[in-house]
Design a protein around this motif. Structure first.
Motif, PDB file in Angstrom:
ATOM      1  N   GLY A   1     -15.177  -7.931  -1.768  1.00  0.00           N
ATOM      2  CA  GLY A   1     -15.522  -6.658  -1.122  1.00  0.00           C
ATOM      3  C   GLY A   1     -14.724  -6.294   0.124  1.00  0.00           C
TER       4      GLY A   1
ATOM      5  N   THR B   1     -22.972   0.643   1.384  1.00  0.00           N
ATOM      6  CA  THR B   1     -23.511  -0.695   1.079  1.00  0.00           C
ATOM      7  C   THR B   1     -25.026  -0.673   1.259  1.00  0.00           C
ATOM      8  OG1 THR B   1     -21.489  -1.738   1.862  1.00  0.00           O
ATOM      9  CG2 THR B   1     -23.417  -3.159   1.656  1.00  0.00           C
TER      10      THR B   1
ATOM     11  N   ARG C   1      -1.920  -3.402  13.946  1.00  0.00           N
ATOM     12  CA  ARG C   1      -3.055  -4.268  13.604  1.00  0.00           C
ATOM     13  C   ARG C   1      -3.333  -5.262  14.744  1.00  0.00           C
ATOM     14  NH1 ARG C   1      -6.451  -5.763   8.655  1.00  0.00           N
ATOM     15  NH2 ARG C   1      -7.335  -7.683   9.387  1.00  0.00           N
TER      16      ARG C   1
ATOM     17  N   LEU D   1      -3.758   2.241   9.651  1.00  0.00           N
ATOM     18  CA  LEU D   1      -3.497   0.855   9.234  1.00  0.00           C
ATOM     19  C   LEU D   1      -3.487   0.728   7.717  1.00  0.00           C
ATOM     20  CD1 LEU D   1      -5.654  -1.392  11.587  1.00  0.00           C
ATOM     21  CD2 LEU D   1      -3.175  -1.424  11.292  1.00  0.00           C
TER      22      LEU D   1
ATOM     23  N   PHE E   1      -8.668   0.008  -5.041  1.00  0.00           N
ATOM     24  CA  PHE E   1      -7.526   0.102  -4.123  1.00  0.00           C
ATOM     25  C   PHE E   1      -6.271  -0.029  -4.953  1.00  0.00           C
ATOM     26  CE2 PHE E   1     -10.780  -0.912  -1.046  1.00  0.00           C
ATOM     27  CZ  PHE E   1     -10.449  -0.024  -0.036  1.00  0.00           C
TER      28      PHE E   1
ATOM     29  N   ALA F   1     -18.136   2.756   4.295  1.00  0.00           N
ATOM     30  CA  ALA F   1     -18.475   1.630   3.418  1.00  0.00           C
ATOM     31  C   ALA F   1     -19.810   1.001   3.800  1.00  0.00           C
ATOM     32  CB  ALA F   1     -17.365   0.580   3.451  1.00  0.00           C
TER      33      ALA F   1
ATOM     34  N   ARG G   1      -1.935  -0.597  -5.283  1.00  0.00           N
ATOM     35  CA  ARG G   1      -0.753  -1.208  -4.695  1.00  0.00           C
ATOM     36  C   ARG G   1       0.474  -0.770  -5.477  1.00  0.00           C
ATOM     37  NH1 ARG G   1      -4.001  -2.218  -1.254  1.00  0.00           N
ATOM     38  NH2 ARG G   1      -4.371  -4.202  -0.210  1.00  0.00           N
TER      39      ARG G   1
ATOM     40  N   ARG H   1       0.844  -1.206   0.000  1.00  0.00           N
ATOM     41  CA  ARG H   1       0.000   0.000   0.000  1.00  0.00           C
ATOM     42  C   ARG H   1       0.873   1.248   0.000  1.00  0.00           C
ATOM     43  NH1 ARG H   1      -5.753   0.685   0.747  1.00  0.00           N
ATOM     44  NH2 ARG H   1      -4.873   2.726   0.927  1.00  0.00           N
TER      45      ARG H   1
ATOM     46  N   LEU I   1     -16.704   0.161  -2.203  1.00  0.00           N
ATOM     47  CA  LEU I   1     -15.318   0.597  -2.424  1.00  0.00           C
ATOM     48  C   LEU I   1     -14.881  -0.016  -3.746  1.00  0.00           C
ATOM     49  CD1 LEU I   1     -14.034  -0.142   1.185  1.00  0.00           C
ATOM     50  CD2 LEU I   1     -14.692   2.074   0.256  1.00  0.00           C
TER      51      LEU I   1
ATOM     52  N   HIS J   1       2.749  -2.059  10.494  1.00  0.00           N
ATOM     53  CA  HIS J   1       1.374  -2.519  10.310  1.00  0.00           C
ATOM     54  C   HIS J   1       1.064  -3.683  11.242  1.00  0.00           C
ATOM     55  CE1 HIS J   1      -1.795  -4.980   8.350  1.00  0.00           C
ATOM     56  NE2 HIS J   1      -2.350  -3.808   8.164  1.00  0.00           N
TER      57      HIS J   1
ATOM     58  N   HIS K   1      -4.075  -6.545   4.668  1.00  0.00           N
ATOM     59  CA  HIS K   1      -4.967  -5.393   4.902  1.00  0.00           C
ATOM     60  C   HIS K   1      -6.445  -5.783   4.886  1.00  0.00           C
ATOM     61  CE1 HIS K   1      -1.908  -2.258   4.950  1.00  0.00           C
ATOM     62  NE2 HIS K   1      -1.306  -2.925   3.976  1.00  0.00           N
TER      63      HIS K   1
ATOM     64  N   CYS L   1     -10.173  -6.430   5.515  1.00  0.00           N
ATOM     65  CA  CYS L   1     -10.980  -5.567   6.384  1.00  0.00           C
ATOM     66  C   CYS L   1     -11.100  -6.141   7.800  1.00  0.00           C
ATOM     67  CB  CYS L   1     -12.383  -5.398   5.793  1.00  0.00           C
ATOM     68  SG  CYS L   1     -13.410  -4.363   6.826  1.00  0.00           S
TER      69      CYS L   1
ATOM     70  N   ALA M   1     -13.495   4.372   8.439  1.00  0.00           N
ATOM     71  CA  ALA M   1     -13.746   3.108   7.727  1.00  0.00           C
ATOM     72  C   ALA M   1     -14.967   2.425   8.318  1.00  0.00           C
ATOM     73  CB  ALA M   1     -12.528   2.193   7.819  1.00  0.00           C
TER      74      ALA M   1
HETATM   75  C1  HEM Z   1     -19.482  -3.212   4.033  1.00  0.00           C
HETATM   76  C2  HEM Z   1     -18.620  -2.604   4.789  1.00  0.00           C
HETATM   77  C3  HEM Z   1     -17.134  -2.618   4.568  1.00  0.00           C
HETATM   78  C4  HEM Z   1     -16.419  -2.892   3.439  1.00  0.00           C
HETATM   79  C5  HEM Z   1     -16.935  -3.262   2.054  1.00  0.00           C
HETATM   80  C6  HEM Z   1     -15.021  -2.764   3.791  1.00  0.00           C
HETATM   81  C7  HEM Z   1     -13.971  -3.003   2.914  1.00  0.00           C
HETATM   82  C8  HEM Z   1     -12.626  -2.948   3.242  1.00  0.00           C
HETATM   83  C9  HEM Z   1     -11.530  -3.269   2.356  1.00  0.00           C
HETATM   84  C10 HEM Z   1     -11.665  -3.692   0.906  1.00  0.00           C
HETATM   85  C11 HEM Z   1     -10.376  -3.104   3.031  1.00  0.00           C
HETATM   86  C12 HEM Z   1      -8.953  -3.389   2.507  1.00  0.00           C
HETATM   87  C13 HEM Z   1      -8.307  -2.230   1.847  1.00  0.00           C
HETATM   88  C14 HEM Z   1      -7.027  -2.619   1.128  1.00  0.00           C
HETATM   89  O1  HEM Z   1      -6.769  -3.777   0.857  1.00  0.00           O
HETATM   90  O2  HEM Z   1      -6.241  -1.731   0.764  1.00  0.00           O
HETATM   91  C15 HEM Z   1     -10.734  -2.659   4.367  1.00  0.00           C
HETATM   92  C16 HEM Z   1      -9.834  -2.355   5.354  1.00  0.00           C
HETATM   93  C17 HEM Z   1     -10.197  -1.886   6.583  1.00  0.00           C
HETATM   94  N1  HEM Z   1     -11.476  -1.791   7.102  1.00  0.00           N
HETATM   95 FE1  HEM Z   1     -13.191  -2.201   6.143  1.00  0.00          FE
HETATM   96  N2  HEM Z   1     -14.922  -2.398   5.095  1.00  0.00           N
HETATM   97  C18 HEM Z   1     -16.184  -2.319   5.626  1.00  0.00           C
HETATM   98  C19 HEM Z   1     -16.532  -2.036   6.923  1.00  0.00           C
HETATM   99  C20 HEM Z   1     -15.642  -1.751   7.923  1.00  0.00           C
HETATM  100  C21 HEM Z   1     -15.978  -1.485   9.292  1.00  0.00           C
HETATM  101  C22 HEM Z   1     -17.397  -1.545   9.892  1.00  0.00           C
HETATM  102  C23 HEM Z   1     -14.805  -1.174   9.930  1.00  0.00           C
HETATM  103  C24 HEM Z   1     -14.543  -0.807  11.359  1.00  0.00           C
HETATM  104  C25 HEM Z   1     -15.096  -1.270  12.367  1.00  0.00           C
HETATM  105  C26 HEM Z   1     -13.745  -1.283   8.971  1.00  0.00           C
HETATM  106  C27 HEM Z   1     -12.420  -1.038   9.242  1.00  0.00           C
HETATM  107  C28 HEM Z   1     -11.387  -1.278   8.373  1.00  0.00           C
HETATM  108  C29 HEM Z   1      -9.986  -1.026   8.690  1.00  0.00           C
HETATM  109  C30 HEM Z   1      -9.441  -0.453   9.990  1.00  0.00           C
HETATM  110  C31 HEM Z   1      -9.252  -1.408   7.570  1.00  0.00           C
HETATM  111  C32 HEM Z   1      -7.728  -1.335   7.416  1.00  0.00           C
HETATM  112  C33 HEM Z   1      -7.140  -2.675   7.734  1.00  0.00           C
HETATM  113  C34 HEM Z   1      -5.662  -2.759   7.419  1.00  0.00           C
HETATM  114  O3  HEM Z   1      -5.161  -2.034   6.570  1.00  0.00           O
HETATM  115  O4  HEM Z   1      -5.008  -3.589   8.068  1.00  0.00           O
HETATM  116  N3  HEM Z   1     -14.281  -1.628   7.765  1.00  0.00           N
HETATM  117  N4  HEM Z   1     -12.109  -2.578   4.466  1.00  0.00           N
END
Ligand code: HEM
Length: 355
Positions: A299, A203, A56, A44, A245, A199, A247, A12, A242, A52, A305, A307, A195
């Motif tokens: 998704g 959704t 994490r 993160l 993304f 999303a 890389r 990333r 989303l 990370h 990384h 979710c 985050a």
């Molecule tokens: C439908 C709802 C959601 C979708 C579709 C979604 C999708 C994603 C995706 C695709 C990533 C990865 C990004 C990457 O690879 O670069 C991600 C990371 C993340 N999401 Fe979600 N997310 C959702 C809901 C949530 C919720 C409810 C939270 C918090 C409670 C959250 C917190 C995070 C965090 C903190 C990351 C970063 C993780 C990391 O980089 O280690 N997300 N999300």
């Protein structure tokens, strides 16, 4: 796509392995936007190992299956309590207040500033788009400044009066014997708050538009033929919130889909396209809430990384959908919905409906 997400030679961020000069597609971070970049520095989403891995691990400790499942009941209660009567905008009047209330509850953040949290987040995520305007960049920087001050004050309160909540746990946490710095706390809390609703809200918006434009599919849910939790997977597959993304290619010798991609190049991962891959989904262009393998969607990402909030998002979305089915089975679109002008964070400007 999954292979790319798991490939550790794709990152990333590149700043831990090379300079902006070597990674030619990188634009130098604009110093006038420093307040924004400061809030991202320890997010993160932008970190690579070993930083990370450390942060994490800390956050994952808060997302234990038990703490997430314990939010199921509160999600149902909030979903019922916040559902408006009559005509309303499903995004602004329902999905947003609901989703922000859920993530605030998880973190232990008061909801009296919910509108500010939403406004700050909306302004800041514009920086993830491909065509951020000057006006948007200025607004994102101002929002980052205000959001930072708010989180620093909140962390200070929890430091002097600890509570049983995630903010307190982060304030008190130690990594290798050291506490998180204010900068690390700010980034971590902001990424969870932002985050944690952007999303989920989109959704619900994209998904309810799909359902109300496919009355046969809505009916299958109203009639109880399909479990709302299973349908949520098809909502995410069909119109993911989303879309993109990126890389960076960190090493030599990388191939993507059989093509060599040089070190320093940037790869765009298009989630909406992957979710319509005919090698994974039969008849991918059909919207089918009973699709057996809908949960094979991309998704929630993959690799390091992936979710962290996915289990919460699933519980939260299923509770909102179930509430709409039970309390508003006759829900109808009131007028033609408008898309917003963003691409990466893919959603609607508004979705006016009538109960
Ligand atoms: C439908 C709802 C959601 C979708 C579709 C979604 C999708 C994603 C995706 C695709 C990533 C990865 C990004 C990457 O690879 O670069 C991600 C990371 C993340 N999401 Fe979600 N997310 C959702 C809901 C949530 C919720 C409810 C939270 C918090 C409670 C959250 C917190 C995070 C965090 C903190 C990351 C970063 C993780 C990391 O980089 O280690 N997300 N999300």
């Amino acid at each position: 796509m999954r292979a790319c997400l798991r490939d550790r030679r794709l990152g990333r961020n590149f700043r831990h392995v090379g300079s902006e000069h070597e990674f030619a597609a990188a634009e130098p971070l604009d110093p006038r936007r420093q307040a924004f970049w400061d809030t991202e520095r320890w997010s993160l989403l932008w970190l690579e190992p070993p930083e990370h891995t450390r942060i994490r691990k800390l956050v994952a400790a808060a997302f234990t299956p038990r703490s997430v499942v314990s939010l199921r009941q509160p999600c149902h209660e909030l979903a019922r309590e916040l559902l408006p009567e009559g005509e309303f905008d499903l995004l602004r009047d329902y999905a947003q207040p609901y989703s922000i209330a859920v993530i605030c509850r998880l973190l232990g953040v008061p909801t009296d500033r919910a509108r500010d949290l939403l406004d700050w987040s909306h302004a800041m995520v514009k920086m993830y788009e491909l065509d951020t305007s000057e006006v948007q960049a200025v607004a994102a920087t101002k929002a980052a400044h205000e959001f930072r001050d708010y989180v620093v004050a909140l962390a200070g309160e929890r430091r002097s009066e600890p509570r049983d909540d995630l903010v307190t746990r982060l304030v008190e946490a130690r990594i290798d014997g050291e506490r998180l710095t204010d900068a690390q706390l700010v980034s971590t809390i902001i990424v969870l708050l932002n985050a944690g609703h952007e999303a989920t809200v989109n959704t619900l918006g994209n998904g309810m538009l799909a359902l109300l434009s496919h009355p046969d599919q809505w009916r299958r849910l109203v009639d109880g033929e399909i479990d709302p939790a299973a349908a949520v997977e098809e909502l995410i597959r069909w119109d993911p919130p989303l879309q993109l993304f990126e890389r960076w290619v960190l090493s030599d010798g990388v191939e993507v889909a059989g093509r060599p991609v040089p070190r320093g190049a940037k790869v765009a991962l298009l989630f909406g396209a992957a979710n319509r891959d005919p090698r994974v989904f039969d008849g991918p262009e059909a919207f089918d809430v009973g699709r057996a393998n809908a949960d094979a969607h991309i998704g929630f990402g993959g690799g390091i990384h992936v979710c962290i909030g996915a289990p919460l998002a699933r519980i939260e979305l299923a509770a909102a959908l179930q509430t709409l089915l039970e309390r508003a089975p006759g829900l109808q679109l009131q007028d033609e919905p408008r898309r917003n002008d963003a691409f990466v964070i893919w959603g609607l400007e508004s979705l006016r409906v009538t109960r």
